[in-house]
Design an enzyme around this catalytic site. Structure first.
Site, PDB file in Angstrom:
ATOM      1  N   GLU A  40      59.556 -14.201 -17.933  1.00 59.81           N
ATOM      2  CA  GLU A  40      58.893 -15.516 -17.970  1.00 59.81           C
ATOM      3  C   GLU A  40      58.239 -15.742 -19.350  1.00 59.81           C
ATOM      4  O   GLU A  40      57.586 -14.829 -19.884  1.00 59.81           O
ATOM      5  CB  GLU A  40      57.794 -15.532 -16.902  1.00 59.81           C
ATOM      6  CG  GLU A  40      56.955 -16.798 -16.869  1.00 59.81           C
ATOM      7  CD  GLU A  40      55.751 -16.684 -15.931  1.00 59.81           C
ATOM      8  OE1 GLU A  40      55.190 -15.574 -15.777  1.00 59.81           O
ATOM      9  OE2 GLU A  40      55.363 -17.717 -15.355  1.00 59.81           O
ATOM     10  N   LYS A 111      58.975 -24.068 -12.563  1.00 60.72           N
ATOM     11  CA  LYS A 111      58.151 -23.230 -11.670  1.00 60.72           C
ATOM     12  C   LYS A 111      57.309 -24.109 -10.747  1.00 60.72           C
ATOM     13  O   LYS A 111      56.584 -25.009 -11.212  1.00 60.72           O
ATOM     14  CB  LYS A 111      57.258 -22.346 -12.533  1.00 60.72           C
ATOM     15  CG  LYS A 111      56.384 -21.364 -11.784  1.00 60.72           C
ATOM     16  CD  LYS A 111      55.598 -20.545 -12.819  1.00 60.72           C
ATOM     17  CE  LYS A 111      54.713 -19.492 -12.200  1.00 60.72           C
ATOM     18  NZ  LYS A 111      53.933 -18.777 -13.233  1.00 60.72           N
ATOM     19  N   CYS A 155      57.658 -15.694 -11.325  1.00 61.16           N
ATOM     20  CA  CYS A 155      56.357 -15.013 -11.290  1.00 61.16           C
ATOM     21  C   CYS A 155      55.532 -15.337 -10.036  1.00 61.16           C
ATOM     22  O   CYS A 155      55.859 -14.868  -8.955  1.00 61.16           O
ATOM     23  CB  CYS A 155      55.603 -15.299 -12.582  1.00 61.16           C
ATOM     24  SG  CYS A 155      54.352 -14.047 -12.961  1.00 61.16           S
TER      25      CYS A 155
HETATM   26  O1  LIG Z   1      50.222 -13.681  -8.870  1.00 59.06           O
HETATM   27  C1  LIG Z   1      49.861 -12.926  -9.767  1.00 59.06           C
HETATM   28  O2  LIG Z   1      49.121 -11.962  -9.575  1.00 59.06           O
HETATM   29  C2  LIG Z   1      50.330 -13.140 -11.185  1.00 59.06           C
HETATM   30  C3  LIG Z   1      51.038 -14.450 -11.386  1.00 59.06           C
HETATM   31  C4  LIG Z   1      51.216 -14.768 -12.819  1.00 59.06           C
HETATM   32  O3  LIG Z   1      50.752 -14.059 -13.677  1.00 59.06           O
HETATM   33  C5  LIG Z   1      51.997 -15.934 -13.232  1.00 59.06           C
HETATM   34  O4  LIG Z   1      52.566 -16.630 -12.393  1.00 59.06           O
HETATM   35  O5  LIG Z   1      52.088 -16.179 -14.450  1.00 59.06           O
END
Ligand SMILES: O=C(O)CCC(=O)C(=O)O
Length: 278
Positions: A40, A111, A155
């Site tokens: 990402e 996203k 993510c």
């Molecule tokens: O859910 C998490 O602990 C991390 C999510 C995250 O870092 C993101 O989506 O950029």
């Protein structure tokens, strides 16, 4: 299908331009793989919020152009991770792109679940509104026919199983999840990636960054997980390339031999009134 996950180190001592060139050359070295996956927001870093405006680009901008050329040179499908996309109305999105072996843009996914609890990405970016699958002709169990169906998520989406169930319902056999997950919640990253494979009986390609940027150490530990939930390849904490051969016919076989997806009861009834107080 041979899949290669490039767990890129995203550190502040490397410029965005230098990283772009370095990653393009790593992609070119993956000739022979069918599918290459990047993390990402690897150009800036998922937590480098101060760079988002400056490096926001359209989907024919410098990152996607460089990745398209690299994919074509290596003749691979490339899930190029995500970039900060600037839409025509100026809104920023965290957008994943999938490029074909000829370098053509085949799919993009904005996203849906933005991370930050009203700060950071959640405050700076718009949320996607589409569940996205993409067919990868020439790969997997359907090689020579119509190929593998990949479901896209990014993510923080990993925490929302309903999105993955929708991807499965849309035909996904392979779930591709680029991430910039923080090291301090590494256990959640590895646990949830495995859970998504088990509950959807699908391959999971979970590709995280390494390094530290924006004060956030990255989890690394990218993983390739089979439809039974076995981790067939796992990276450590540093930059690493992870390669494994996937037998996509195992998706249908696992679903037929242990048919939990068939046994779903759709439209579960509402909770019985008062049940909470019983
Ligand atoms: O859910 C998490 O602990 C991390 C999510 C995250 O870092 C993101 O989506 O950029």
């Amino acid at each position: 299908m041979r899949a290669s996950l490039l767990q890129i180190a995203v550190n502040e001592d490397e410029t965005v331009g230098a990283r772009r060139e370095r990653v393009a050359s790593l992609v070119r070295e993956q000739a022979g793989s069918d599918l290459v996956v990047l993390p990402e927001l690897w150009p800036t870093g998922a937590f480098a919020y101060d760079l988002f405006e400056e490096y926001a680009e359209t989907l024919d901008g410098p990152t996607v152009t460089a990745m398209a050329a690299a994919a074509a040179e290596a003749s691979v499908w490339l899930h190029a991770g995500s970039v900060v996309e600037r839409a025509p109305d100026g809104t920023l999105y965290n957008t994943s792109v999938v490029l074909g072996p000829d370098g053509g843009l085949r799919s993009s996914y904005r996203k849906i679940h933005r991370f930050g609890f009203d700060k950071g990405e959640a405050a700076m970016m718009g949320g996607g509104e589409e569940i996205v699958t993409v067919r990868l002709p020439g790969t997997g169990a359907g090689t020579g026919t119509d190929g593998t169906v990949a479901g896209l998520a990014t993510c923080y989406d990993l925490r929302f199983p309903e999105q993955f169930r929708q991807l499965t319902d849309a035909g996904a056999e392979l779930l591709v999840i680029p991430a910039g997950w923080p090291a301090r919640r590494r256990e959640h990253w590895t646990l949830l990636a495995r859970a998504r494979a088990v509950e959807n009986q699908a391959y999971v390609l979970a590709c995280c960054s390494a390094g530290t940027h924006g004060g956030v150490e990255q989890a690394g530990h990218s993983r390739i997980i089979d439809p039974w939930g076995e981790v067939i390849a796992e990276a450590g904490e540093d930059e690493q390339i992870l390669t494994a051969d996937l037998d996509l016919s195992r998706v249908a076989k696992t679903r037929a031999d242990f048919p939990v997806l068939r046994d779903r009861v759709l439209g579960l009834p509402d909770p019985r009134p008062g049940a909470r107080d019983a």
